[in-house]
Design a protein around this motif. Sequence first.
Motif, mmCIF file in Angstrom:
data_model
loop_
_atom_site.group_PDB
_atom_site.id
_atom_site.type_symbol
_atom_site.label_atom_id
_atom_site.label_comp_id
_atom_site.label_asym_id
_atom_site.label_seq_id
_atom_site.Cartn_x
_atom_site.Cartn_y
_atom_site.Cartn_z
ATOM 1 N N ARG A 1 0.826 -1.193 0.000
ATOM 2 C CA ARG A 1 0.000 0.000 0.000
ATOM 3 C C ARG A 1 0.867 1.253 0.000
ATOM 4 N NH1 ARG A 1 -3.848 -0.227 4.645
ATOM 5 N NH2 ARG A 1 -2.288 0.881 5.818
ATOM 6 N N MET A 2 1.965 1.224 0.750
ATOM 7 C CA MET A 2 2.823 2.408 0.798
ATOM 8 C C MET A 2 3.481 2.673 -0.552
ATOM 9 S SD MET A 2 4.523 2.138 4.561
ATOM 10 C CE MET A 2 5.397 3.671 4.393
ATOM 11 N N LEU A 3 3.876 1.629 -1.258
ATOM 12 C CA LEU A 3 4.480 1.828 -2.568
ATOM 13 C C LEU A 3 3.444 2.324 -3.572
ATOM 14 C CD1 LEU A 3 6.893 -1.210 -2.720
ATOM 15 C CD2 LEU A 3 7.533 1.195 -2.792
ATOM 16 N N THR A 4 2.207 1.863 -3.446
ATOM 17 C CA THR A 4 1.143 2.357 -4.323
ATOM 18 C C THR A 4 0.902 3.835 -4.056
ATOM 19 O OG1 THR A 4 0.123 0.170 -4.381
ATOM 20 C CG2 THR A 4 -1.249 2.023 -5.033
ATOM 21 N N TRP A 5 0.871 4.211 -2.793
ATOM 22 C CA TRP A 5 0.718 5.627 -2.437
ATOM 23 C C TRP A 5 1.879 6.428 -3.012
ATOM 24 C CZ3 TRP A 5 3.483 9.342 0.082
ATOM 25 C CH2 TRP A 5 2.792 10.493 0.462
ATOM 26 N N SER A 6 3.080 5.893 -2.874
ATOM 27 C CA SER A 6 4.260 6.579 -3.387
ATOM 28 C C SER A 6 4.173 6.738 -4.899
ATOM 29 C CB SER A 6 5.510 5.786 -3.000
ATOM 30 O OG SER A 6 6.667 6.403 -3.467
ATOM 31 N N GLU A 10 4.214 10.636 -5.039
ATOM 32 C CA GLU A 10 5.604 11.038 -4.863
ATOM 33 C C GLU A 10 6.290 11.211 -6.214
ATOM 34 O OE1 GLU A 10 7.379 11.746 -2.125
ATOM 35 O OE2 GLU A 10 5.619 11.465 -0.873
ATOM 36 N N PRO A 11 6.873 12.366 -6.465
ATOM 37 C CA PRO A 11 7.571 12.550 -7.745
ATOM 38 C C PRO A 11 8.858 11.725 -7.835
ATOM 39 C CG PRO A 11 7.841 14.485 -6.355
ATOM 40 C CD PRO A 11 6.871 13.579 -5.648
ATOM 41 N N THR A 12 9.316 11.184 -6.718
ATOM 42 C CA THR A 12 10.554 10.413 -6.715
ATOM 43 C C THR A 12 10.322 8.910 -6.870
ATOM 44 O OG1 THR A 12 10.502 10.286 -4.301
ATOM 45 C CG2 THR A 12 11.720 12.121 -5.272
ATOM 46 N N PHE A 13 9.107 8.498 -7.224
ATOM 47 C CA PHE A 13 8.843 7.067 -7.370
ATOM 48 C C PHE A 13 9.706 6.454 -8.471
ATOM 49 C CE2 PHE A 13 6.401 3.375 -8.930
ATOM 50 C CZ PHE A 13 6.416 2.627 -7.764
ATOM 51 N N LEU A 14 10.044 7.219 -9.485
ATOM 52 C CA LEU A 14 10.933 6.715 -10.534
ATOM 53 C C LEU A 14 12.282 6.311 -9.944
ATOM 54 C CD1 LEU A 14 11.501 6.133 -13.509
ATOM 55 C CD2 LEU A 14 12.224 8.518 -13.742
ATOM 56 N N ASN A 15 12.773 7.077 -8.985
ATOM 57 C CA ASN A 15 14.022 6.709 -8.300
ATOM 58 C C ASN A 15 13.871 5.377 -7.579
ATOM 59 O OD1 ASN A 15 14.898 9.176 -9.189
ATOM 60 N ND2 ASN A 15 14.833 10.157 -7.182
ATOM 61 N N THR A 16 12.717 5.179 -6.940
ATOM 62 C CA THR A 16 12.451 3.915 -6.252
ATOM 63 C C THR A 16 12.465 2.761 -7.245
ATOM 64 O OG1 THR A 16 11.113 5.068 -4.604
ATOM 65 C CG2 THR A 16 10.793 2.683 -4.782
ATOM 66 N N TYR A 105 8.945 -7.595 -5.977
ATOM 67 C CA TYR A 105 7.560 -7.980 -6.275
ATOM 68 C C TYR A 105 6.587 -6.870 -5.881
ATOM 69 C CZ TYR A 105 3.070 -10.300 -5.869
ATOM 70 O OH TYR A 105 1.732 -10.618 -5.976
ATOM 71 N N SER A 106 6.828 -6.250 -4.738
ATOM 72 C CA SER A 106 5.937 -5.188 -4.260
ATOM 73 C C SER A 106 6.003 -3.957 -5.167
ATOM 74 C CB SER A 106 6.303 -4.797 -2.833
ATOM 75 O OG SER A 106 6.146 -5.902 -1.983
ATOM 76 N N CYS A 107 7.188 -3.615 -5.642
ATOM 77 C CA CYS A 107 7.314 -2.483 -6.565
ATOM 78 C C CYS A 107 6.597 -2.775 -7.875
ATOM 79 C CB CYS A 107 8.786 -2.167 -6.834
ATOM 80 S SG CYS A 107 9.575 -1.235 -5.532
ATOM 81 N N LEU A 108 6.740 -3.996 -8.368
ATOM 82 C CA LEU A 108 6.049 -4.377 -9.597
ATOM 83 C C LEU A 108 4.543 -4.328 -9.402
ATOM 84 C CD1 LEU A 108 6.235 -5.483 -12.501
ATOM 85 C CD2 LEU A 108 6.214 -7.772 -11.499
ATOM 86 N N GLN A 109 4.076 -4.856 -8.303
ATOM 87 C CA GLN A 109 2.648 -4.843 -8.009
ATOM 88 C C GLN A 109 2.128 -3.411 -7.871
ATOM 89 O OE1 GLN A 109 1.560 -6.836 -4.385
ATOM 90 N NE2 GLN A 109 -0.546 -7.107 -5.032
ATOM 91 N N ALA A 110 2.868 -2.549 -7.206
ATOM 92 C CA ALA A 110 2.433 -1.153 -7.057
ATOM 93 C C ALA A 110 2.384 -0.447 -8.403
ATOM 94 C CB ALA A 110 3.370 -0.411 -6.109
ATOM 95 N N THR A 111 3.317 -0.774 -9.273
ATOM 96 C CA THR A 111 3.351 -0.147 -10.590
ATOM 97 C C THR A 111 2.160 -0.579 -11.443
ATOM 98 O OG1 THR A 111 5.749 -0.074 -10.491
ATOM 99 C CG2 THR A 111 4.757 0.177 -12.658
ATOM 100 N N LEU A 112 1.780 -1.847 -11.339
ATOM 101 C CA LEU A 112 0.708 -2.371 -12.180
ATOM 102 C C LEU A 112 -0.678 -2.243 -11.561
ATOM 103 C CD1 LEU A 112 2.503 -5.633 -13.375
ATOM 104 C CD2 LEU A 112 2.354 -3.425 -14.557
ATOM 105 N N GLN A 113 -0.744 -1.873 -10.300
ATOM 106 C CA GLN A 113 -2.003 -1.801 -9.565
ATOM 107 C C GLN A 113 -2.954 -0.795 -10.213
ATOM 108 O OE1 GLN A 113 -2.056 -3.697 -6.640
ATOM 109 N NE2 GLN A 113 -4.214 -3.364 -6.400
#
Length: 153
Positions: A1-6, A10-16, A105-113
């Motif tokens: 959930r936090m990564l989805t919020w980010s 968050e403009p820095t999600f690309l960095n993540t 996996y969590s970053c991928l899931q947040a990106t595709l959510q």
Amino acid sequence: RMLTWSKMYEPTFLNTMIHCICTVGVLLAAFATLIVALAIGAWSAVAVVAAGLATTSLLNTLSYFVVRNAVANSANLDQPLPDVRLARAVKLALLAPIACLIYGYSCLQATLQQQIQWRQITYELRGNSRVKMLGYRPWVANESKPAASEVSL
């Protein structure tokens, strides 16, 4: 959930995402190299890759302890943190690569959510901080928890 919020706010999600791709990519490449080296019997490559993976896990574990102590010090806890035994430190070191894979996996899931459910409300994520509430029904009982039979309306 936090990564989805980010991702949404968050403009820095690309960095993540760049960090995630590099971190997980290097880890997967190291594991693949280790498996290939084992399969062909390149024992010097096995030793180098295994040493690299062990060093990475050790450094991740040491980083955990540094952050743990920094947070405890900044929180001004009245009591000291409990000591960590060697067995726990070894477990943490062994779990560090698994945590890295879960991060990927969590970053991928947040990106595709595209939808998320939070507090029994379904939201559609439309990108660029645009969120649409789809299913808000405060009068509907929680279906996952049946009502107690002794409760009366």
